[in-house]
Design an enzyme around this catalytic site. Structure first.
Site: not given
Ligand code: UD1
Length: 328
Positions: A123, A148, A152
């Site tokens: 992302s 989050y 990644k």
């Protein structure tokens, strides 16, 4: 054979359809926590084929191991993961457990069964808040500030380490900007009941005749609302297919941004919906959402040149397809 984790999700389902249409045999794996088995039925319908579905959680090691033993995979498209920044701030361990452990177990089973190719859903969030846009793949990243994004970032690093240990590994990391839109048939799309992203929120407010909350109108942008790079899901999946072709030819570690390269503000998106629908969307301005950035968009030169990829759909197409998917 190809394993698609998160294959009933928004992006995974679109990818499954395209791979199957190209003649690949795929196994659609999903735990159905944020998706529905009906999506698998739609994949079958759109491909006119009875495909293979495995209900499994990537954090369950014995289930993952069984699936890798049962089939002979050549490539994994790894979409499965949780994706809410706000939820990850509230419950970090849930994100490390699902995204990080889940990926490590997939990688471990890939190692044991000699599967060497992986396309990973990363992302734009990994760029954090340190750089001015447009963001380019070769920026020197630091650990981002929400769990989050950290998952990644860490997974990208794990994949890089694996590649440097064994030069047989083929890795394609795709850094998504904001995927929106839906399948042209109107049959596949994001589950708007289970997402708090902008487009699902707009669609929910249209369907339920509710006011849309816009988070922040005091940003230093053209109209005070935050700017993002929206990309049609079909263009995003086309980027996956091109990345897949690339890693089929070359081993090593690769990162590509997938965005449209253009930024639109929240207000501009809402205005576009209003124009296409011919109706007003009532808006209430709220304070900025935690973890949100003011503005960013992608530098997509690398994907354009190296993958020979380009976006085909504009913002009108994206929004028309989003509307079609909730009322096909
Ligand atoms: C974020 C992440 C991205 C992640 C994506 C999916 C960053 C920088 N980006 O994107 O990595 O993949 O979520 O979860 O962390 N908005 C409203 N009202 C709403 C919903 C959203 O005003 O009801 C605004 C947001 O405040 C934001 C913009 O719309 O300014 C886009 O939000 P959203 O669609 O949630 O995506 P991002 O936060 O950009």
């Amino acid at each position: 054979m190809i394993l698609i984790t998160g294959g009933c999700g928004y992006l995974g389902s679109h990818c499954a359809v395209e791979l199957i249409k190209l003649g690949y045999e795929v196994v659609v794996l999903d735990n159905l926590v944020n998706s529905d088995i009906k999506t698998f039925e739609k994949i079958n319908f759109l491909t006119n084929k009875n495909n293979i579905f495995e209900k499994a959680d990537i954090t369950n090691h014995s289930d993952v191991a069984k699936i890798f033993k049962k089939y002979s995979f050549e490539t994994v498209f790894h979409f499965a993961g949780l994706k809410s920044i706000v939820e990850s701030i509230e419950n970090p361990s849930k994100y490390f457990f699902n995204n990080l452990l889940g990926t490590i177990l997939i990688l471990e089973e890939m190692r044991k069964t000699s599967v060497k190719k992986i396309i990973f859903s990363s992302s734009a969030t990994v760029y954090g808040n340190k750089f001015n846009p447009p963001w380019k793949e070769d920026l020197n990243l630091l650990m981002p500030n929400n769990p989050y994004a950290q998952t990644k970032y860490m997974i990208e690093n794990i994949l890089e380490s694996i590649v440097s240990e064994t030069n047989e590994f083929h890795v394609g990391i795709l850094r998504y900007f904001n995927p929106i839109g839906a399948h042209r048939s109107g049959l596949l799309g994001e589950d708007i009941k289970k997402s708090v992203n902008l487009i699902p929120s707009i669609l929910n407010s249209i369907i339920n005749a509710q006011t849309l909350n816009v988070f922040g109108n005091d940003y230093d942008t053209i109209d005070g609302t935050a700017i993002r790079d929206y990309i049609h899901v079909s263009d995003l999946i086309d980027g996956h297919l091109k990345a897949f072709n690339y890693i089929n030819k070359y081993n090593g570690f690769n990162i590509w941004n997938l965005g449209s390269g253009e930024g639109y503000s929240v207000k501009q998106i809402v205005n576009k919906f209003e124009m296409i629908l011919g109706q007003k969307i009532p808006v209430r301005y709220q304070k900025r959402r935690e973890g949100d950035l003011q503005e960013y968009w992608a530098d997509i030169t690398k994907a354009k040149l190296q993958l020979k990829w380009k976006v085909k759909y504009n913002l009108d197409d994206m929004i028309r397809d989003n509307l079609k998917s909730v009322n096909p």
